[in-house]
Structures are given as structure tokens and as C-alpha cells.
Design a protein around this motif. Structure first.
Motif, PDB file in Angstrom:
ATOM      1  N   LYS A 150       0.820  -1.202   0.000  1.00  0.00           N
ATOM      2  CA  LYS A 150       0.000   0.000   0.000  1.00  0.00           C
ATOM      3  C   LYS A 150       0.862   1.265   0.000  1.00  0.00           C
ATOM      4  N   ASN A 152       1.950   3.470   1.951  1.00  0.00           N
ATOM      5  CA  ASN A 152       2.263   3.826   3.338  1.00  0.00           C
ATOM      6  C   ASN A 152       3.776   3.732   3.494  1.00  0.00           C
ATOM      7  N   THR A 179      -4.830   2.668  -3.001  1.00  0.00           N
ATOM      8  CA  THR A 179      -4.368   3.809  -2.210  1.00  0.00           C
ATOM      9  C   THR A 179      -3.322   4.645  -2.950  1.00  0.00           C
ATOM     10  N   ARG A 182      -5.468   7.168  -5.364  1.00  0.00           N
ATOM     11  CA  ARG A 182      -6.656   7.918  -4.974  1.00  0.00           C
ATOM     12  C   ARG A 182      -6.477   9.373  -5.419  1.00  0.00           C
ATOM     13  N   ASN A 185      -3.934  11.325  -3.653  1.00  0.00           N
ATOM     14  CA  ASN A 185      -2.573  10.789  -3.606  1.00  0.00           C
ATOM     15  C   ASN A 185      -1.881  10.710  -4.956  1.00  0.00           C
TER      16      ASN A 185
END
Length: 309
Positions: A150, A152, A179, A182, A185
Motif C-alpha cells: 500500500k 504507506n 491507495t 486515490r 494521492n
């Protein structure tokens, strides 16, 4: 307009359903060498998918280089362990299997392995790629990260580790988690790819799933852009227990759909040295037929296959 710079090809030339359908290869009983030589008369590039399932050997990649014309190019998929997919121990080298035997496990993830084994696997992967790189035919190493990678800190750190491990190689990245792109992002992800020199992979595939990403027609490396087409079969995208990848990517693009890609391909190709279009719909000869159709639609913008000297 300049020289044509759009290379069209498919993901793999050895899928069982492609061979069995007997529509692409002149004979079902052709050798592996003859199949690759024939493929290279039809397309100017290919993506090697077998390297995801098990590492190739230097002898094999040397043979690939020798069996294709001088202008033919390859993208190689990164070995599954490096993209954080679960990896059966039986696909690892024999001596590494023996070293891991005390763990008593059939499947490993990257995080499970001792550091010295991780280092050795990276070393062997780079060694396997060297013949293709030395021939000038290796254009990119394609990292298709697992859906659980992801956007992160752990996800970004692992991608950055891959870049460091493969210094001197051109890496293309394909994410399978929503993710990354999006709306809030997407711009930051693309900027981060540019900073790392990564090739952003434009993905056409089923939408509306957590492991779907939108098609963002952007270039993040001036040397290469990639469009990868998975088909639009929503009914098979996340079905469990399929026996072959061809079942998941069973989709035949219509001429209308292929025509719809042309303006975006042309615009993106104008921003980079080379543009690759890879058909990953691999049930029987779907990808090969769609690839040929797209080359016709692109006309003189498409790089044509070169005869073997």
C-alpha cells in the motif's frame, strides 16, 4: 513526426493455451527456440512473465538474446519474492531450499527470510539479467507489486529498497492497491516515481476493486512509458482458485476499444524515447490478435519487427 517509437508486444510467448490453440504458431510441436524466433517475426518486444514464477538462469537469458533480432527488446518481470508475493520454497534454487529446510515451511514471504539469503537471491537475479543487459535488449525490469503493498511507509520503503538493489537498471512499477492513486494521492505518487526514476505503468483493467488502479496516462521517466492491458473481465478479476493466469485475463478487446487507446498512446509516446504496449490478456491468442490489430491502427508510429540476420 520522427522515427516510430511504439513497441507493441505481449506478456509471454509460451502460455499453454496459446500453444494449444494452434492459431499463432505454425506448428504445435515447435521447440522453445523456434517459438521465440517466430514470435520475434511478429512483434518487436515481449514481456517475460516466467521470471515472476521462478528465476531464469543466465544461460536461458543468453539464449533469449541470441534467438532474437538485434533490435528486439525485452521487459522482465521481477521475481515474485521481491514484489512481496508469497513464494513457494520449491521455486527457489536447490541449495537455498536446503538452507531453508530447517524452517519446515512450504511458503515464504520476503520478510521471513534471513538477510543473507535475501542478499543472495538478489545477487542471482541480477546475474540472470546480465546477458540481456549486456546485449542491450533489456529495456525494463517490471515490478508488479502485491495487492497488499500500500501507499504507506512500509510500502514506499520497500519500493525504494528495490531501486537501491537494482542500481543501474530501469525499473517499471505497477501497483495493485487503490491507495496509490486515490485522487488525493495520485500527484504525489507520480512525483515520487519521477524522483526515483521509475517508469510509471499505465494500467487498463477491471475497475471498482480494492486491487484496481485507474489508467493514469503519465510519463515519469523520459526514456520509457508502458501501457499494460489486462482486459476488462470483471467476473474473473478476483476469482479464487483459477488454475491459470489465462483464466483471469480472458478478454478480447474490440477494434473500437483498441481504437480508443490510440490518441492517448500517441500523446504519451511523444513525451518519451520509447513507448511499450503490452497485452496481458493471454487466453489462447487474444493478446497476439489484439496486438496485431493495434499495430495496424497505429500505422507508421508502431515499430515493426526486424528480420533475423
Amino acid at each position: 513526426m520522427g522515427m516510430p517509437n511504439t513497441f507493441v508486444g505481449t506478456a509471454s510467448w509460451t502460455d499453454k493455451t496459446l500453444i494449444d490453440c494452434q492459431r499463432f504458431y505454425p506448428r504445435k510441436t515447435m521447440s522453445a527456440e523456434a517459438r521465440l524466433r517466430h514470435y520475434a517475426t511478429q512483434f518487436p518486444m515481449v514481456e517475460v512473465d516466467s521470471s515472476y514464477y521462478a528465476m531464469p538462469t543466465p544461460d536461458r537469458t543468453q539464449a533469449w538474446a541470441e534467438r532474437t533480432p538485434s533490435s528486439f527488446v525485452f521487459n522482465i518481470k521481477a521475481f515474485r519474492l521481491f514484489t512481496l508475493h508469497q513464494t513457494p520454497v520449491v521455486v527457489l534454487h536447490q541449495d537455498i531450499q536446503q538452507a531453508l529446510a530447517p524452517f519446515g515451511r512450504d511458503v515464504f514471504y520476503y520478510r521471513d527470510l534471513p538477510g543473507e539469503i535475501v542478499d543472495e537471491l538478489w545477487r542471482r537475479f541480477l546475474l540472470a539479467l546480465e546477458p540481456l543487459r549486456a546485449s542491450g535488449k533489456l529495456q525494463a525490469v517490471h515490478f508488479q507489486f502485491a495487492p497488499w503493498v500500500k501507499r504507506n511507509r512500509p510500502g514506499r520503503l520497500h519500493v525504494e529498497e528495490c531501486v537501491q538493489r537494482m542500481a543501474g537498471y530501469r525499473l517499471a512499477v505497477e501497483f495493485r492497491d487503490e491507495t496509490w492513486f486515490r485522487p488525493e494521492n495520485a500527484a504525489a505518487t507520480l512525483d515520487w516515481e519521477r524522483e526515483l526514476g521509475l517508469v510509471h505503468v499505465v494500467v487498463d483493467g477491471p475497475q471498482g476493486f480494492a486491487n484496481s488502479v485507474p489508467a493514469l496516462w503519465e510519463a515519469t521517466n523520459p526514456e520509457l512509458a508502458i501501457l499494460r492491458l489486462h482486459g476488462r473481465n470483471t467476473s474473473s478479476w478476483n476469482v479464487k482458485g483459477l488454475t491459470a493466469a489465462s483464466d483471469r485475463f480472458n478478454y478480447d478487446y474490440s477494434d473500437e476499444e483498441l481504437s480508443g487507446f490510440v490518441p492517448d498512446i500517441v500523446r504519451l509516446a511523444e513525451r518519451v524515447t520509447a513507448m511499450h504496449v503490452v497485452f496481458n490478456n493471454n487466453m489462447e491468442d487474444q493478446g497476439q490478435r489484439n496486438g496485431r490489430a493495434l499495430m495496424r491502427l497505429l500505422g507508421d508510429r508502431a515499430v515493426q519487427p526486424e528480420a533475423m540476420s
